[in-house]
Design a protein around this motif. Sequence first.
Motif, mmCIF file in Angstrom:
data_model
loop_
_atom_site.group_PDB
_atom_site.id
_atom_site.type_symbol
_atom_site.label_atom_id
_atom_site.label_comp_id
_atom_site.label_asym_id
_atom_site.label_seq_id
_atom_site.Cartn_x
_atom_site.Cartn_y
_atom_site.Cartn_z
ATOM 1 N N UNK A 258 18.965 -16.325 33.284
ATOM 2 C CA UNK A 258 17.997 -17.183 33.982
ATOM 3 C C UNK A 258 18.641 -18.456 34.537
ATOM 4 N N UNK A 259 19.826 -18.791 34.045
ATOM 5 C CA UNK A 259 20.514 -20.001 34.538
ATOM 6 C C UNK A 259 21.329 -19.736 35.806
ATOM 7 N N UNK A 260 21.276 -18.492 36.309
ATOM 8 C CA UNK A 260 22.152 -18.163 37.439
ATOM 9 C C UNK A 260 21.858 -18.914 38.745
ATOM 10 N N UNK A 261 20.579 -19.199 39.059
ATOM 11 C CA UNK A 261 20.376 -19.978 40.282
ATOM 12 C C UNK A 261 21.128 -21.316 40.215
ATOM 13 N N UNK A 262 21.065 -21.957 39.023
ATOM 14 C CA UNK A 262 21.746 -23.240 38.827
ATOM 15 C C UNK A 262 23.264 -23.074 38.896
ATOM 16 N N UNK A 263 23.761 -22.037 38.230
ATOM 17 C CA UNK A 263 25.216 -21.823 38.201
ATOM 18 C C UNK A 263 25.744 -21.600 39.614
ATOM 19 N N UNK A 264 25.011 -20.815 40.406
ATOM 20 C CA UNK A 264 25.448 -20.542 41.783
ATOM 21 C C UNK A 264 25.413 -21.835 42.596
ATOM 22 N N UNK A 265 24.286 -22.561 42.496
ATOM 23 C CA UNK A 265 24.142 -23.798 43.284
ATOM 24 C C UNK A 265 25.183 -24.840 42.868
ATOM 25 N N UNK A 266 25.379 -25.009 41.554
ATOM 26 C CA UNK A 266 26.342 -26.018 41.088
ATOM 27 C C UNK A 266 27.771 -25.677 41.517
ATOM 28 N N UNK A 267 28.039 -24.396 41.665
ATOM 29 C CA UNK A 267 29.394 -23.982 42.060
ATOM 30 C C UNK A 267 29.585 -24.143 43.562
ATOM 31 N N UNK A 268 28.547 -23.844 44.325
ATOM 32 C CA UNK A 268 28.685 -23.869 45.792
ATOM 33 C C UNK A 268 28.520 -25.277 46.364
ATOM 34 N N UNK A 269 27.473 -25.990 45.927
ATOM 35 C CA UNK A 269 27.123 -27.221 46.664
ATOM 36 C C UNK A 269 28.221 -28.281 46.725
ATOM 37 N N UNK A 270 29.025 -28.501 45.659
ATOM 38 C CA UNK A 270 30.071 -29.527 45.837
ATOM 39 C C UNK A 270 31.148 -29.119 46.845
ATOM 40 N N UNK A 400 28.464 -10.864 26.666
ATOM 41 C CA UNK A 400 28.299 -10.229 27.984
ATOM 42 C C UNK A 400 28.112 -11.317 29.025
ATOM 43 N N UNK A 401 29.020 -11.366 29.972
ATOM 44 C CA UNK A 401 28.944 -12.450 30.953
ATOM 45 C C UNK A 401 27.883 -12.158 32.005
ATOM 46 N N UNK A 402 27.187 -13.182 32.427
ATOM 47 C CA UNK A 402 26.221 -13.056 33.530
ATOM 48 C C UNK A 402 26.388 -14.248 34.480
ATOM 49 N N UNK A 403 26.127 -15.445 33.957
ATOM 50 C CA UNK A 403 26.166 -16.585 34.876
ATOM 51 C C UNK A 403 27.598 -16.928 35.304
ATOM 52 N N UNK A 404 28.567 -16.663 34.446
ATOM 53 C CA UNK A 404 29.951 -16.948 34.852
ATOM 54 C C UNK A 404 30.384 -15.957 35.932
ATOM 55 N N UNK A 405 29.968 -14.683 35.769
ATOM 56 C CA UNK A 405 30.245 -13.672 36.807
ATOM 57 C C UNK A 405 29.627 -14.135 38.133
ATOM 58 N N UNK A 406 28.381 -14.581 38.071
ATOM 59 C CA UNK A 406 27.653 -15.030 39.270
ATOM 60 C C UNK A 406 28.419 -16.185 39.944
ATOM 61 N N UNK A 407 28.912 -17.112 39.133
ATOM 62 C CA UNK A 407 29.635 -18.260 39.688
ATOM 63 C C UNK A 407 31.007 -17.841 40.238
ATOM 64 N N UNK A 408 31.625 -16.832 39.610
ATOM 65 C CA UNK A 408 32.905 -16.324 40.138
ATOM 66 C C UNK A 408 32.698 -15.725 41.526
ATOM 67 N N UNK A 409 31.611 -14.958 41.659
ATOM 68 C CA UNK A 409 31.310 -14.352 42.956
ATOM 69 C C UNK A 409 31.057 -15.459 43.986
ATOM 70 N N UNK A 410 30.364 -16.513 43.566
ATOM 71 C CA UNK A 410 30.102 -17.635 44.482
ATOM 72 C C UNK A 410 31.417 -18.224 44.999
ATOM 73 N N UNK A 411 32.379 -18.424 44.101
ATOM 74 C CA UNK A 411 33.665 -19.000 44.524
ATOM 75 C C UNK A 411 34.377 -18.042 45.486
ATOM 76 N N UNK A 412 34.284 -16.752 45.213
ATOM 77 C CA UNK A 412 34.965 -15.784 46.087
ATOM 78 C C UNK A 412 34.353 -15.790 47.489
ATOM 79 N N UNK A 413 33.022 -15.958 47.585
ATOM 80 C CA UNK A 413 32.399 -16.102 48.912
ATOM 81 C C UNK A 413 32.936 -17.351 49.613
ATOM 82 N N UNK A 414 33.053 -18.433 48.840
ATOM 83 C CA UNK A 414 33.563 -19.674 49.434
ATOM 84 C C UNK A 414 34.990 -19.478 49.936
ATOM 85 N N UNK A 415 35.822 -18.849 49.129
ATOM 86 C CA UNK A 415 37.220 -18.658 49.525
ATOM 87 C C UNK A 415 37.291 -17.763 50.765
ATOM 88 N N UNK A 416 36.488 -16.697 50.790
ATOM 89 C CA UNK A 416 36.514 -15.778 51.937
ATOM 90 C C UNK A 416 36.155 -16.536 53.218
#
Length: 610
Positions: A258-270, A400-416
Amino acid sequence: MCGIVGYAGVNRAVPYLLDGLEKLEYRGYDSAGIAVVENGALRITKTRGRISFLASLVASEHQSPATVGIGHTRWATHGKPSDANAHPHQSGSGRFCVVHNGIIENYLQLKAALQADGVVFRSETDTEVIAHLLDKNWDGDFVSTVRKATGQLEGAYAICVLCSDFPDRIVCTRWGSPLVLGTCDAGTFIGSDVTAILQHTSDVYYLDGHETALVTKDGAVFYDKTGAAIEKQPTRIAWNLAAAQKGGYEHFMLKEIMEQPQAFADTVSPRISADKRIVFEDFHLTDDDIRALRRVAIVACGSAYHAGAVGKYVMEKLARLPVEIDIASEFRYRDPVLDAQTLVIVISQSGETADTLAALRLANGRGCKTLCIVNVVSSSIANEGSSVIYTHAGPEIAVATTKAYCAQVAVLYLIAGYLAEKRGLLSEEARRAYVAELEALPAKISETLSQCDAQIQELSQMFIPLEHAYFIGRNLDYACAMEASLKLKEISYIHSEAYAAGELKHGTISLIEQGTLVVALAACDDVFSKTMSNIKEVKARGARVLAVSTAGHTDAMGEVDFRLLIPATDPLFAVTLEVLPMQLLSYYTARSRGCDIDKPRNLAKSVTVE
Ligand code: M6R
């Protein structure tokens, strides 16, 4: 793997030790123990089983007034989970005891030499050699003895040592495995990660490799690898205590989903500037370096590897660079072809995964540019990459990872997106649209989670009795299938396989029979009709199919038995949404099967062994 705690302070040590161990239990949970010095002798309580069992044992027999102690929670490597193999391990003289995280690679040679000297071993562990080496190197000086003993070790270790001659202190040191210290009014705390310390202080000292600390209630004196006293500066930890607590949820895994929206936003927005560009303070490649790149190699383990699989598709599509992905344990032993024009991206939540760390060292040694995507600040991988991009997922406790996986994917989108722009492949308009989609995703993640929760709870009912399940998909859907399959098997113990949908007919389709459950990930528009053909193939052989796609494909999904729809999004990003119902499916299935969701059997959160 294994968690270490230590406390030297003004209060009784035992409650702090047990509390710290509970917080670290996700690192390993097959046995546990604590030790204090009482009336000039070491007093050790250790047992096979969980911390709760140790706590009940301690409650009945260990009301120690000691204010200094060490503790350990174990994930077995050398020797089965047993009382004897649980830490702390005591030296033959009884003077020392030690808790250890890591692997002593030369322990057999050391053990043979010690046995030849008449030392009797009481456990099957590699750690016990450290205890006996302390005896052997005893020179009356606690710190110097620890330094001499660890000087003989090869491999990885983080250790805390108690000595019966010095009841007011702990000596700790490390190489390859992490150790963190923090001081407050109650005394000095030691932990193998910050979650054990966070409730006492947010200012911590990371011990560097081969540094030693002499810990008392008044703080720590640090020594460098030559033995000279050094000053160290504390690091302020941004994570708050609430982030490492369940906060009303039944399990950490559900909270973290349930924390994934926050994890994605916190990783992308800065990393998005006011003019909607992707910016990285922490990416040390010049524009010329980026234009000169010939390929990318992504290396990771488990779910981080699956995040890498998403990165491969997105990077190849946008930045038009060839991207290979490798499982770190394969990469490190296959003599990969690497050069200065290869960007090696390693991904790790913990930053301590042994194989991923070794892969990074290999790439560094071959002169590659290395970029690490890491969640745990100042972890070994973060410290050794030429660049590090932190995922801002906060502490992840469930194995079992969930939010860290989500944030990793976010970083990979940023890098791409970043690489594509630097390589002149993303027009201004395309870049703005891409960034807008990235910024819209947290809301869509929230929407998906709330929309599909009830339906998934219902669908999970049919997974409860299963012995086998199959996940299929193509391209990004296949990357999601791999992650979905791992999540299900990891926590529910249902055997599952992920297959590239087009590959099934080359063998695996022979396993499909009447009633076999197949989950088809079908959110990628450009391969949707191909995946539908594969769905027809398995249905023709009796499979029941649950398909996951977007609303736009509802009509075309007529053939499937169950459908689950995710919100519309750019097809490149659909994978970030379709993985969410899969995480929930694993969670609810495992819960109904009565599994230990946050601490699945045989596993540990950070895998610091090969
Ligand atoms: O800490 P890391 O990201 O390096 O860990 C890698 C894997 O061990 C990890 O993703 C593992 O597969 C998870 N338990 C899966 O949920």
